[in-house]
Design a protein around this motif. Structure first.
Motif, PDB file in Angstrom:
ATOM      1  N   ASN A   1       0.845  -1.193   0.000  1.00 51.07           N
ATOM      2  CA  ASN A   1       0.000   0.000   0.000  1.00 51.07           C
ATOM      3  C   ASN A   1       0.886   1.252   0.000  1.00 51.07           C
ATOM      4  OD1 ASN A   1      -1.331   2.260   1.713  1.00 51.07           O
ATOM      5  ND2 ASN A   1      -3.058   1.041   0.968  1.00 51.07           N
ATOM      6  N   PRO A   2       0.710   2.180  -0.976  1.00 53.46           N
ATOM      7  CA  PRO A   2       1.616   3.331  -1.107  1.00 53.46           C
ATOM      8  C   PRO A   2       1.649   4.225   0.133  1.00 53.46           C
ATOM      9  CG  PRO A   2       0.276   3.078  -3.084  1.00 53.46           C
ATOM     10  CD  PRO A   2      -0.288   2.136  -2.067  1.00 53.46           C
ATOM     11  N   THR A   3       0.491   4.450   0.753  1.00 56.14           N
ATOM     12  CA  THR A   3       0.458   5.324   1.931  1.00 56.14           C
ATOM     13  C   THR A   3       1.178   4.681   3.104  1.00 56.14           C
ATOM     14  OG1 THR A   3      -1.696   6.145   1.182  1.00 56.14           O
ATOM     15  CG2 THR A   3      -1.051   6.668   3.431  1.00 56.14           C
ATOM     16  N   VAL A   4       0.957   3.391   3.302  1.00 60.84           N
ATOM     17  CA  VAL A   4       1.611   2.685   4.398  1.00 60.84           C
ATOM     18  C   VAL A   4       3.122   2.629   4.163  1.00 60.84           C
ATOM     19  CG1 VAL A   4       1.790   0.501   5.634  1.00 60.84           C
ATOM     20  CG2 VAL A   4      -0.452   1.362   4.960  1.00 60.84           C
ATOM     21  N   LYS A   5       3.536   2.392   2.911  1.00 62.26           N
ATOM     22  CA  LYS A   5       4.965   2.390   2.589  1.00 62.26           C
ATOM     23  C   LYS A   5       5.592   3.746   2.903  1.00 62.26           C
ATOM     24  CE  LYS A   5       6.655   0.584  -1.181  1.00 62.26           C
ATOM     25  NZ  LYS A   5       6.837   0.144  -2.588  1.00 62.26           N
ATOM     26  N   ALA A   6       4.910   4.821   2.476  1.00 62.82           N
ATOM     27  CA  ALA A   6       5.431   6.170   2.737  1.00 62.82           C
ATOM     28  C   ALA A   6       5.528   6.423   4.235  1.00 62.82           C
ATOM     29  CB  ALA A   6       4.537   7.206   2.070  1.00 62.82           C
ATOM     30  N   GLN A   7       4.546   5.930   4.970  1.00 60.90           N
ATOM     31  CA  GLN A   7       4.550   6.117   6.423  1.00 60.90           C
ATOM     32  C   GLN A   7       5.757   5.428   7.061  1.00 60.90           C
ATOM     33  OE1 GLN A   7       0.913   4.945   8.325  1.00 60.90           O
ATOM     34  NE2 GLN A   7       1.886   4.666  10.308  1.00 60.90           N
ATOM     35  N   ILE A   8       6.021   4.187   6.648  1.00 60.50           N
ATOM     36  CA  ILE A   8       7.125   3.439   7.246  1.00 60.50           C
ATOM     37  C   ILE A   8       8.472   4.049   6.878  1.00 60.50           C
ATOM     38  CG2 ILE A   8       8.353   1.236   7.213  1.00 60.50           C
ATOM     39  CD1 ILE A   8       5.650  -0.172   7.065  1.00 60.50           C
TER      40      ILE A   8
ATOM     41  N   GLN B   1       8.355   8.391   7.434  1.00 62.84           N
ATOM     42  CA  GLN B   1       7.947   8.876   8.746  1.00 62.84           C
ATOM     43  C   GLN B   1       8.647   8.064   9.836  1.00 62.84           C
ATOM     44  OE1 GLN B   1       3.865   8.287  10.209  1.00 62.84           O
ATOM     45  NE2 GLN B   1       3.764  10.493  10.618  1.00 62.84           N
ATOM     46  N   VAL B   2       8.357   6.770   9.915  1.00 59.30           N
ATOM     47  CA  VAL B   2       8.887   5.958  11.014  1.00 59.30           C
ATOM     48  C   VAL B   2      10.409   5.818  10.918  1.00 59.30           C
ATOM     49  CG1 VAL B   2       8.836   3.707  12.142  1.00 59.30           C
ATOM     50  CG2 VAL B   2       6.717   4.701  11.246  1.00 59.30           C
TER      51      VAL B   2
ATOM     52  N   ALA C   1      12.615   7.349   8.854  1.00 58.74           N
ATOM     53  CA  ALA C   1      13.348   8.615   8.733  1.00 58.74           C
ATOM     54  C   ALA C   1      13.503   9.288  10.085  1.00 58.74           C
ATOM     55  CB  ALA C   1      12.630   9.540   7.753  1.00 58.74           C
ATOM     56  N   ALA C   2      12.466   9.229  10.913  1.00 60.46           N
ATOM     57  CA  ALA C   2      12.550   9.836  12.238  1.00 60.46           C
ATOM     58  C   ALA C   2      13.542   9.083  13.117  1.00 60.46           C
ATOM     59  CB  ALA C   2      11.176   9.867  12.896  1.00 60.46           C
ATOM     60  N   ASN C   3      13.571   7.757  13.009  1.00 56.11           N
ATOM     61  CA  ASN C   3      14.553   6.982  13.773  1.00 56.11           C
ATOM     62  C   ASN C   3      15.974   7.325  13.345  1.00 56.11           C
ATOM     63  OD1 ASN C   3      13.623   4.424  15.614  1.00 56.11           O
ATOM     64  ND2 ASN C   3      11.997   5.032  14.224  1.00 56.11           N
ATOM     65  N   MET C   4      16.176   7.480  12.039  1.00 56.85           N
ATOM     66  CA  MET C   4      17.506   7.846  11.549  1.00 56.85           C
ATOM     67  C   MET C   4      17.910   9.233  12.029  1.00 56.85           C
ATOM     68  SD  MET C   4      18.508   5.239   9.827  1.00 56.85           S
ATOM     69  CE  MET C   4      17.823   3.823   8.970  1.00 56.85           C
ATOM     70  N   ALA C   5      16.944  10.146  12.085  1.00 58.40           N
ATOM     71  CA  ALA C   5      17.244  11.541  12.412  1.00 58.40           C
ATOM     72  C   ALA C   5      17.413  11.791  13.895  1.00 58.40           C
ATOM     73  CB  ALA C   5      16.128  12.439  11.861  1.00 58.40           C
TER      74      ALA C   5
ATOM     75  N   GLU D   1       3.723  13.865  18.711  1.00 55.93           N
ATOM     76  CA  GLU D   1       3.100  15.086  18.193  1.00 55.93           C
ATOM     77  C   GLU D   1       2.493  14.934  16.800  1.00 55.93           C
ATOM     78  OE1 GLU D   1       6.173  17.978  18.384  1.00 55.93           O
ATOM     79  OE2 GLU D   1       6.093  18.160  20.577  1.00 55.93           O
ATOM     80  N   ASN D   2       2.866  13.853  16.071  1.00 57.98           N
ATOM     81  CA  ASN D   2       2.405  13.694  14.686  1.00 57.98           C
ATOM     82  C   ASN D   2       1.698  12.364  14.497  1.00 57.98           C
ATOM     83  OD1 ASN D   2       3.674  16.058  13.040  1.00 57.98           O
ATOM     84  ND2 ASN D   2       5.302  15.349  14.413  1.00 57.98           N
ATOM     85  N   PRO D   3       0.452  12.389  14.026  1.00 61.07           N
ATOM     86  CA  PRO D   3      -0.294  11.133  13.859  1.00 61.07           C
ATOM     87  C   PRO D   3       0.274  10.267  12.750  1.00 61.07           C
ATOM     88  CG  PRO D   3      -1.520  12.976  12.931  1.00 61.07           C
ATOM     89  CD  PRO D   3      -0.350  13.564  13.646  1.00 61.07           C
ATOM     90  N   SER D   4       0.079   8.957  12.870  1.00 61.26           N
ATOM     91  CA  SER D   4       0.499   8.034  11.823  1.00 61.26           C
ATOM     92  C   SER D   4      -0.225   8.368  10.526  1.00 61.26           C
ATOM     93  CB  SER D   4       0.199   6.587  12.225  1.00 61.26           C
ATOM     94  OG  SER D   4       1.041   6.180  13.268  1.00 61.26           O
TER      95      SER D   4
END
Length: 723
Positions: A649-656, A659-660, A662-666, A700-703
């Motif tokens: 699913n494109p939205t779920v892929k983008a989220q992982i 979002q998920v 990229a934030a862990n890396m940052a 602070e940011n919803p999934s």
């Protein structure tokens, strides 16, 4: 720190490891020492001034509890191998005996550090009107209150025991805590040795009334204060405290006819396991100490003398709600907007599109609601559920029982081999059977660690399967602390895959032609190795090649070697490994393109994710993205039933990815970077610069996929307000 910074800092130039054979066992870091390194990181949070004071005390307690479990399982196993004369080296080249020497040295330093930090925290707590008292601190009013408390709340539970030929030394269970006493009869000075086991049912800290703040007296101090009432006519000459850890690994007969009954017997054996560690007060009287050591069968190797508090894990009792000023600010997990849009109807929300939630930021109540709604829904005809760990009064088990009692077909795969939860799982399985559910225990030789739930619902002329795949346990309590992913879908392919796995678990029917799923022990490791090798081929062809992965532990030697080979081919590999890591990053000629970090903070990182650039680098919409129940360990990939779910699913892929991961890396605020020698350190931060905190970002940011009207372009930027 950006993702690019993580890749290049702090090792701009790969390093050599003098004296280490990177072509042989030296290419691996020892598993047990790596675990101890993780527990050092947990302990160091207890010294982190940015963490609220009682949360620092909680980290101290967690580090002690972790170390206890490490001794009762890992050290106990190595000790047994060494005693049997086993000299087979681990993949890093160390024999069991050699590992025990290094573990003992590091663990003793760790326990000394725990005592030092406890002393520091006591001072800071006192400054905040929260004190842990000693007998000398008590006023006459305190003593009067405590005498009444002892008589009404403690006295009846205690069993003081003389040690003499007529009174054999009592059994002290695993984690058992006791006082060893040298007494003298007042009238004739006759000596008496005695034990005072401290029941686990009594709180370790007694609250003492005060007008300002909180005061607590340790239970052992209260007992010493009242020794005269327990041994009338005697006075106390000397004493010490001690605590026992026993071998807690389970052995189950492979040919057990009744697996539940066999586990019940094995649990009783665990309680009586050999002592692997005896902690006792420093300066214990030699004769009394010798009696206790002899009766427990303990030598100097198992003995640890503590100058301070014994049983540091009990400090969790002092993390009290009455002091919100000393705790993390309250965080209430979100209900996804899409579920709210559909007035709480989980099936309607899932029908609209796949939904990926990240716990604890999105409430685990959605998983519970999914099953509760299924139990009540007359259109639901069947529910299947794996249960590895769950809570005592599990709302999920309640829902499954209600569904079974309502006549629905309910199948529950209960894993009896979930370490330290075996007894709870036996109770739950009996309850499910009484409700009419089909209870399956899976395989004797394989643990079922996969997290899957399916609900089959009749919709018109069709049967529609709604599926939940998770990276964490179906446990509403730990879901408040562990970060995990929950995928809800009614995609027919994913539903069929899940059904095939359940058929495998209940009927041993090896699943064939899985669409989006790989499972261990059959093909999950092979799929990982195939994908890592494919990324290496992209690099050799001059294409962008990148791997991002997140897990709890990385020790499987074939996977590590595959990552080394990919690194040497030019693949950029970024790993977020919370705990054990047997891979050495940033080593010249071996792993110059691999970077490893560990995140230790407010929440316990637990989700397992892997992203492959697929010839396009990362992040990219054509990347291949997977979520999993499995860490990259031998046990998970070879001896457990686990899942690796490909996300399409494109939205779920983008989220992982964006979002998920990229934030862990940052993340900088909670991150430790791994050095080639296996040690970890915090990356340097310039004074006054903002440190990105991924836990705060997620709060602070919803999934993305749970939002009411979100598209793949709506990924929040990785910024937020400074403290």
């Amino acid at each position: 720190m950006s993702h690019a910074d993580f890749l290049t800092s702090p090792f701009d130039t790969p390093v050599e490891l003098p004296g280490v054979d990177i072509t042989g066992p030296g290419r691996f870091h020892n598993r047990e020492l790596s675990w101890l390194g993780f527990n050092w990181r947990v302990l160091e949070e207890a010294e982190n001034a940015r963490v609220p004071l009682l949360e620092r005390l909680r980290f101290l307690s967690i580090s002690a509890n972790n170390l206890d479990e490490f001794y009762t399982v890992r050290v106990a196993g190595l000790r047994e191998l060494a005693r049997a004369g086993n000299t087979t080296p681990a993949v890093d080249g160390l024999t069991p005996a050699e590992q025990l020497v290094l573990i003992n040295e590091d663990a003793r330093k760790l326990m000394q550090a725990q005592q030092r930090i406890y002393g520091q925290l006591l001072i800071e707590l006192k400054e905040r009107n929260m004190s842990v008292l000693k007998l000398d601190d008590l006023t006459d009013d305190d003593r009067a209150y405590l005498k009444e408390y002892f008589l009404t709340q403690v006295f009846a539970v205690l069993s003081p025991l003389a040690i003499d030929p007529a009174h054999p030394f009592p059994f002290i269970p695993n984690t058992g805590y006791a006082l060893a006493l040298q007494l003298e009869r007042v009238r004739d000075k006759r000596p008496l040795q005695a034990l005072l086991p401290v029941p686990a049912s009594i709180d370790r800290f007694v609250s003492v009334p005060t007008d300002i703040g909180q005061r607590f007296l340790p239970l052992e101090e209260l007992l010493i204060l009242n020794i005269g009432g327990l041994f009338p006519g005697y006075k106390l000459k000397e004493y010490f405290e001690f605590r026992v850890l026993r071998d807690s690994d389970l052995e189950v007969e492979d040919e057990a006819e009744d697996l539940v009954r066999e586990f019940e017997v094995a649990l009783k054996r665990r309680r009586r396991g050999e002592v692997v560690r005896l902690s006792l007060s420093a300066g214990a009287p030699p004769k009394l100490k010798a009696v206790v050591m002899d009766e427990l069968g303990v030598g100097d190797a198992e003995l640890i003398e503590i100058d301070g508090m014994i049983g540091v894990d009990d400090l969790s009792e002092l993390v009290i709600d009455e002091r919100p000023d000393l705790l993390w600010p309250t965080f209430t997990p979100r209900v996804p907007e899409r579920v709210t849009d559909f007035e709480g109807d989980m099936f309607a929300a899932i029908r609209q599109k796949d939904m990926l939630l990240q716990h604890p930021y999105e409430t685990f109540d959605m998983v519970v609601r999914f099953l509760q709604q299924a139990a009540r829904d007359p259109k639901v005809v069947a529910i299947k559920q794996t249960l590895y760990r769950t809570s005592k009064k599990s709302p999920i088990v309640e829902a499954l029982c209600a569904a079974a009692e309502d006549g629905k077909s309910v199948t529950a795969l209960v894993e009896l081999k979930a370490r330290f939860d075996e007894a709870a799982n036996i109770r739950q399985s009996r309850r499910l059977e009484r409700a009419g559910a089909h209870v399956v225990y899976g395989f004797i030789d394989l643990k079922t660690h996969a997290k899957i739930s399916t609900v089959v619902r009749r919709e018109g002329a069709d049967l529609v399967t709604y599926t939940h795949y998770g990276t964490g346990n179906y446990h509403p309590i730990t879901a408040r602390i562990y970060t995990d992913l929950s995928l809800f879908t009614c995609d027919a392919k994913l539903g069929r895959d899940a059904t095939k796995v359940f058929n495998y678990l209940s009927g041993y029917a090896q699943p064939e032609e899985l669409s989006n799923l790989a499972i261990s022990p059959s093909n999950l490791k092979a799929r990982l190795l195939e994908m890592i090798a494919a990324e290496a081929e992209h690099a050799k062809a001059g294409k962008p090649a990148e791997i991002w992965a997140k897990m709890n532990s990385l020790v499987e030697s074939e996977v590590i070697d595959a990552l080394y080979a990919a690194s040497q081919a030019g693949v950029k590999i970024s790993l977020v490994v919370r705990g054990i890591c047997g891979l050495r990053p940033g080593v010249l000629g071996l792993s110059e393109n691999i970077r490893v970090k560990s995140i230790v903070g407010r929440f316990l990182e637990h989700s397992r994710i892997v992203c492959f650039g697929n010839g396009r680098g990362l992040p990219h919409k054509k990347a291949r993205v997977f979520m999993s129940s499995a860490d990259w360990m031998g046990r998970n990939l070879n001896r457990r039933v686990e899942t690796l779910v490909e996300i399409e699913n494109p939205t779920v892929k983008a989220q992982i990815v964006s979002q998920v991961m990229a934030a862990n890396m940052a993340d900088v605020a909670q991150s430790w970077v791994m050095a080639p020698d296996g040690s970890f350190f915090r990356p340097p931060v310039t004074e006054g610069t903002f440190e990105f905190n991924c836990h705060r970002f997620f709060m602070e940011n919803p999934s993305l996929s749970g939002r009411g009207s979100a598209g793949a372009s709506d990924v929040p930027k990785l910024t937020h307000t400074k403290d």
